[in-house]
Design a protein around this motif. Structure first.
Motif, short mmCIF file in Angstrom:
data_model
loop_
_atom_site.label_atom_id
_atom_site.label_comp_id
_atom_site.label_asym_id
_atom_site.label_seq_id
_atom_site.Cartn_x
_atom_site.Cartn_y
_atom_site.Cartn_z
N ARG A 237 0.86 -1.20 0.00
CA ARG A 237 0.00 0.00 0.00
C ARG A 237 0.88 1.24 0.00
NH1 ARG A 237 -5.34 -1.62 1.47
NH2 ARG A 237 -5.43 -3.73 0.66
N PHE A 238 0.27 2.36 -0.36
CA PHE A 238 1.02 3.62 -0.34
C PHE A 238 0.95 4.21 1.07
CE2 PHE A 238 -0.24 3.20 -4.83
CZ PHE A 238 1.03 3.14 -5.38
N ALA A 239 1.93 3.88 1.88
CA ALA A 239 1.84 4.15 3.31
C ALA A 239 1.70 5.64 3.65
CB ALA A 239 3.09 3.58 4.00
N PRO A 246 -10.29 7.24 -0.45
CA PRO A 246 -11.67 6.87 -0.10
C PRO A 246 -11.77 5.36 0.18
CG PRO A 246 -11.56 7.96 -2.26
CD PRO A 246 -10.16 7.76 -1.80
N LYS A 247 -12.83 4.97 0.86
CA LYS A 247 -12.99 3.57 1.29
C LYS A 247 -12.91 2.58 0.13
CE LYS A 247 -14.43 3.29 5.85
NZ LYS A 247 -13.98 4.63 6.17
N ASP A 248 -13.50 2.95 -1.03
CA ASP A 248 -13.52 2.02 -2.16
C ASP A 248 -12.25 2.13 -3.03
OD1 ASP A 248 -14.17 4.55 -3.00
OD2 ASP A 248 -15.48 3.86 -4.61
N LYS A 249 -11.27 2.89 -2.58
CA LYS A 249 -10.03 3.05 -3.36
C LYS A 249 -8.80 2.69 -2.52
CE LYS A 249 -12.06 5.39 -6.83
NZ LYS A 249 -12.88 4.55 -7.68
N GLN A 250 -8.96 1.69 -1.69
CA GLN A 250 -7.86 1.36 -0.77
C GLN A 250 -6.84 0.42 -1.39
OE1 GLN A 250 -7.52 2.20 2.79
NE2 GLN A 250 -8.91 3.85 2.29
N GLY A 251 -7.25 -0.33 -2.43
CA GLY A 251 -6.33 -1.30 -3.04
C GLY A 251 -5.17 -0.60 -3.76
N LEU A 252 -4.11 -1.34 -4.02
CA LEU A 252 -2.90 -0.74 -4.61
C LEU A 252 -3.20 -0.02 -5.93
CD1 LEU A 252 0.27 -0.50 -4.57
CD2 LEU A 252 0.24 -2.48 -6.08
N PHE A 253 -3.81 -0.73 -6.86
CA PHE A 253 -4.01 -0.13 -8.18
C PHE A 253 -5.05 1.00 -8.13
CE2 PHE A 253 -2.63 -4.55 -9.46
CZ PHE A 253 -1.35 -4.16 -9.86
N GLU A 254 -6.15 0.75 -7.39
CA GLU A 254 -7.19 1.79 -7.28
C GLU A 254 -6.62 3.06 -6.67
OE1 GLU A 254 -7.52 -1.24 -6.16
OE2 GLU A 254 -9.18 -2.18 -7.24
N SER A 255 -5.81 2.89 -5.63
CA SER A 255 -5.28 4.10 -4.97
C SER A 255 -4.24 4.79 -5.85
CB SER A 255 -4.70 3.76 -3.59
OG SER A 255 -3.73 2.75 -3.68
N ALA A 256 -3.51 4.00 -6.67
CA ALA A 256 -2.54 4.63 -7.59
C ALA A 256 -3.29 5.51 -8.59
CB ALA A 256 -1.75 3.55 -8.33
N PHE A 257 -4.43 5.00 -9.10
CA PHE A 257 -5.19 5.79 -10.07
C PHE A 257 -5.86 6.99 -9.40
CE2 PHE A 257 -4.54 1.98 -12.56
CZ PHE A 257 -4.18 2.53 -13.78
N TRP A 258 -6.31 6.80 -8.17
CA TRP A 258 -6.90 7.93 -7.44
C TRP A 258 -5.86 9.05 -7.29
CZ3 TRP A 258 -6.00 10.80 -3.07
CH2 TRP A 258 -7.07 11.58 -2.60
#
Ligand code: FMN
Length: 415
Positions: A237-239, A246-258
């Motif tokens: 994860r991006f520490a 956001p809650k639905d963007k916690q995964g590695l790829f989702e959070s990278a795109f966020w």
């Protein structure tokens, strides 16, 4: 012309030139013992053996046609050494003073994000290796270990690289944490507010956050990789940013795109000036290429500038930083720290960059090959290789002190 090199030069340095056809047969070292790596190319070959394709593409890829990536390497090939004869080189000194600190060699480990896909706790391992070798480690905003975690590394010269992310509270929080963690310098990266097009990365996914079945199977087959990278916690994860997703963007790829969607594309000199006012220690601006921008950074109160094209990963077909160095140096004079990165793969490359006016170089992929192939020991080996090659180059060049290098030790190959 070969894609990765100049006119007579192959993309992989260890091949071809002294071979007659395919004889003698040459291979790079691909085993597991970093001490047996003779060059950065060996560490690279070791990393290629251990990493699955998707991680390898992330590590190696450049943007677009990868012309900028190839150009970074080619820029070094254009310069040849011009040695001095009969010089006493028994006592050699690779040491350089940067911001009042003596470095054993003019090198820093560049900020790189998402290192956790190469190995578990890779940011900490890079920091440990850098600390052991006495060189600074610049931690990325997009690191997988937190600022505080890396700051706990004994004896580390800890720098922090800042991406300017909206809302402004995020950027503010990162600056506050870097300051509290004792980071010596802040690097503001300017060339990745808009994300470059890395086609190979796109091809490896069915959706932005889902790898193709082929990539997943390939990752599964790399047992040595997943057992030392994914276990026991899964994808990293991006520490530094996790609390903002956001809650639905916690995964590695989702959070990278966020994060990509929240980069401040309006970042300009005014915002850079506000960061300058806010940050009390050394401030460097990274991603500059023109003499005008470097002079502007100096006028804006930055303590130094980093000539860089992000390792050829952002704007394709952009000029190589090394080629822009002499003009940048002429623009700011001798006293302003100018660092350069992109394409440094040998100690000879460091010597060339210093001779052309750099105060120090940053290395991105070289230590990543080390950490990917052998963890902390691989990082140490990468820096040792670069140091020892630089030292040997000085000896053969007839220049005992790296501080005494200048343009007269180089000649440009006739185009
Ligand atoms: C895998 C990878 C991730 C990177 N991530 C970042 C980053 O998060 N922040 C940044 O300022 N630069 C980043 N860079 C660019 C490096 O700081 C550096 O400019 C570049 O790697 C130098 O080129 P080299 O890899 O040829 O040494 C990254 C480079 C690589 C290879």
């Amino acid at each position: 012309m070969t894609p990765g090199g100049g006119p007579d030069f192959p993309a992989e340095r260890a091949t071809a030139v002294a071979q007659l056809g395919t004889s003698p047969r040459r291979t790079l070292y691909r085993g597991r013992n970093p001490k047996r790596a003779a060059t950065i190319e060996d560490l690279r070959a070791m990393a290629h053996r251990r990493l699955p394709r998707f991680a390898l593409e992330y590590l190696e890829a450049g943007a677009g046609d990868e012309a900028a990536l190839a150009g970074n390497l080619a820029a070094f090939y254009r310069w040849r050494f011009l040695p001095r004869a009969l010089v006493d080189v028994r006592q050699r000194d690779l040491g350089r003073t940067l911001f009042g600190r003596r470095l054993p060699l003019p090198l820093l480990v560049a900020p790189t994000g998402l290192n956790g896909v190469f190995r578990k706790d890779a940011d900490r391992l890079l920091a440990l290796g850098a600390a052991r070798m006495g060189v600074p480690f610049a931690q990325s905003t997009m690191s997988n270990n937190s600022i505080e975690d890396v700051a706990a590394t004994a004896g580390l010269h800890h720098w922090f690289q800042l991406y300017v992310i909206d809302p402004p509270e995020i950027t503010d929080d990162l600056i506050t944490r870097a300051e509290s963690a004792g980071c010596e310098a802040l690097i503001v990266t300017t060339d990745a507010q808009t994300f470059g097009k890395r086609s190979w990365d796109i091809r490896g996914r069915v959706k932005p956050s889902i790898l193709t079945l082929r990539e997943v199977i390939d990752a599964g087959l790399h047992v040595r990789w997943w057992s030392t990278t994914l276990l026991p916690r899964g994808l990293p994860r991006f520490a530094n940013l996790q609390r903002w997703f956001p809650k639905d963007k916690q995964g590695l790829f989702e959070s990278a795109f966020w994060t990509r969607d929240h980069m401040d594309v309006g970042l300009d000199w005014d915002r850079a000036a506000r960061i300058r006012d806010r940050w009390p220690r050394k401030l460097l601006i990274k991603g500059l290429l023109t003499a005008e921008d470097v002079a502007r950074a100096q006028a804006a109160g930055a303590d130094g500038a980093i000539l860089s094209n992000h390792g050829g990963r952002q704007l394709d077909w952009v000029a190589a930083p090394l080629d822009m160095l002499p003009a940048a140096r002429a623009a700011v004079g001798a006293g302003f720290p100018l660092l350069v990165d992109g394409g440094v793969r040998s100690g000879g490359d460091i010597v060339k960059a210093i001779a052309l006016g750099a105060d120090a170089v940053l290395v991105g992929r070289a230590p990543l090959y080390g950490v990917a192939s052998a963890g902390e020991a691989g990082v140490i080996r990468a820096i040792e290789i670069l140091r020892d090659e630089a030292d040997l180059t000085l000896a053969l060049l007839g220049c005992a002190r790296i501080d005494a290098l200048d343009r007269r030790f180089l000649v440009e190959e006739p185009g």
